[in-house]
Write a protein that holds these residues in place. Structure first.
Motif, PDB file in Angstrom:
ATOM      1  N   ALA A  48      51.754   5.207  20.260  1.00 42.31           N
ATOM      2  CA  ALA A  48      52.529   6.223  19.534  1.00 42.31           C
ATOM      3  C   ALA A  48      51.693   7.482  19.311  1.00 42.31           C
ATOM      4  O   ALA A  48      52.206   8.600  19.428  1.00 42.31           O
ATOM      5  N   THR A  49      50.425   7.303  19.005  1.00 42.73           N
ATOM      6  CA  THR A  49      49.529   8.439  18.802  1.00 42.73           C
ATOM      7  C   THR A  49      49.441   9.279  20.063  1.00 42.73           C
ATOM      8  O   THR A  49      49.491  10.509  20.010  1.00 42.73           O
ATOM      9  N   SER A 106      41.478  -2.822  11.423  1.00 44.85           N
ATOM     10  CA  SER A 106      42.289  -3.764  10.660  1.00 44.85           C
ATOM     11  C   SER A 106      43.781  -3.656  10.962  1.00 44.85           C
ATOM     12  O   SER A 106      44.557  -4.498  10.517  1.00 44.85           O
ATOM     13  N   VAL A 107      44.182  -2.645  11.703  1.00 42.10           N
ATOM     14  CA  VAL A 107      45.611  -2.437  11.982  1.00 42.10           C
ATOM     15  C   VAL A 107      46.119  -3.569  12.880  1.00 42.10           C
ATOM     16  O   VAL A 107      45.586  -3.811  13.965  1.00 42.10           O
ATOM     17  N   VAL A 108      47.153  -4.250  12.404  1.00 45.22           N
ATOM     18  CA  VAL A 108      47.696  -5.408  13.121  1.00 45.22           C
ATOM     19  C   VAL A 108      48.304  -4.994  14.459  1.00 45.22           C
ATOM     20  O   VAL A 108      48.035  -5.605  15.488  1.00 45.22           O
ATOM     21  N   GLU A 109      49.098  -3.945  14.442  1.00 45.30           N
ATOM     22  CA  GLU A 109      49.775  -3.476  15.656  1.00 45.30           C
ATOM     23  C   GLU A 109      49.028  -2.276  16.250  1.00 45.30           C
ATOM     24  O   GLU A 109      49.616  -1.222  16.508  1.00 45.30           O
ATOM     25  N   ILE A 110      47.729  -2.454  16.503  1.00 50.64           N
ATOM     26  CA  ILE A 110      46.885  -1.355  16.965  1.00 50.64           C
ATOM     27  C   ILE A 110      47.349  -0.802  18.310  1.00 50.64           C
ATOM     28  O   ILE A 110      47.319   0.415  18.526  1.00 50.64           O
ATOM     29  N   ASN A 111      47.791  -1.649  19.212  1.00 45.67           N
ATOM     30  CA  ASN A 111      48.240  -1.161  20.522  1.00 45.67           C
ATOM     31  C   ASN A 111      49.431  -0.220  20.370  1.00 45.67           C
ATOM     32  O   ASN A 111      49.479   0.841  21.013  1.00 45.67           O
ATOM     33  N   GLU A 112      50.388  -0.594  19.527  1.00 45.21           N
ATOM     34  CA  GLU A 112      51.558   0.244  19.293  1.00 45.21           C
ATOM     35  C   GLU A 112      51.161   1.544  18.606  1.00 45.21           C
ATOM     36  O   GLU A 112      51.676   2.611  18.929  1.00 45.21           O
TER      37      GLU A 112
END
Length: 175
Positions: A116-117, A106-112
């Motif tokens: 970052a991870t 559900s995370v909108v900015e999953i790529n970012e």
């Protein structure tokens, strides 16, 4: 020379439904053991499951059989970093025995978030002394492999499948 291939036989599943159910039971056992054996150390467990109902069944059964108390968090769609979200959730001297995270889909900015991870992956090992279980779909798993390969390299991957010929009610994974 041009070679033409005609598909004469339909594609069939590699495993019949009984084998998928058996595999799910083995995966549940593997998940419970991975969590139990990782106490006191950081470990990353990616649990791939494309069906929310099956995920709920697995989690319910895991709660019943696990010897470890598992804290759970659901990520909001607006979350931007996984590390700081986890850090904000746990108290300084109150690390959970295990942490299960839902909602990456559900995370909108999953790529970012995944990029970052990957950049702060060493902080996970430095700061967290518990197994981290991330529930992912196949789509998110592919993104993890592409955008956070260093982070993913630490992971144990466990998969749960829904048998094609069974309804979800018949996929019971209980003993």
């Amino acid at each position: 020379m041009v070679l033409k291939l005609d598909l004469v036989f339909p594609m069939t599943d590699l495993y019949d439904s009984e084998n998928v159910i058996c595999d799910n039971k083995k995966s549940l056992t593997q998940l419970a053991k991975a969590i139990a054996f990782s106490q006191g150390d950081f470990s990353l467990i990616l649990v791939a499951c494309n069906n929310l109902e099956l995920q709920e069944q697995v989690v319910e059964r895991l709660r019943e059989i696990s010897v470890v108390e598992i804290q759970e968090i659901v990520l909001y769609p607006s979350v931007r970093t996984l590390y700081t979200t986890i850090e904000a959730t746990i108290e300084e001297n109150q690390q959970p025995q295990a942490l299960m995270v839902y909602g990456l889909d559900s995370v909108v900015e999953i790529n970012e978030l995944l990029t970052a991870t990957n950049h702060v992956r060493n902080e996970f090992r430095k700061r967290f002394t518990f197994p981290l279980v991330l529930w992912v779909s196949d789509e998110i798993l592919l993104k993890v492999m592409r955008l956070a390969p260093d982070f993913k390299s630490w992971a144990t991957k466990i998969r749960f499948e829904v048998p094609k010929s069974y309804s979800i009610e018949r996929t019971a994974i209980s003993a």
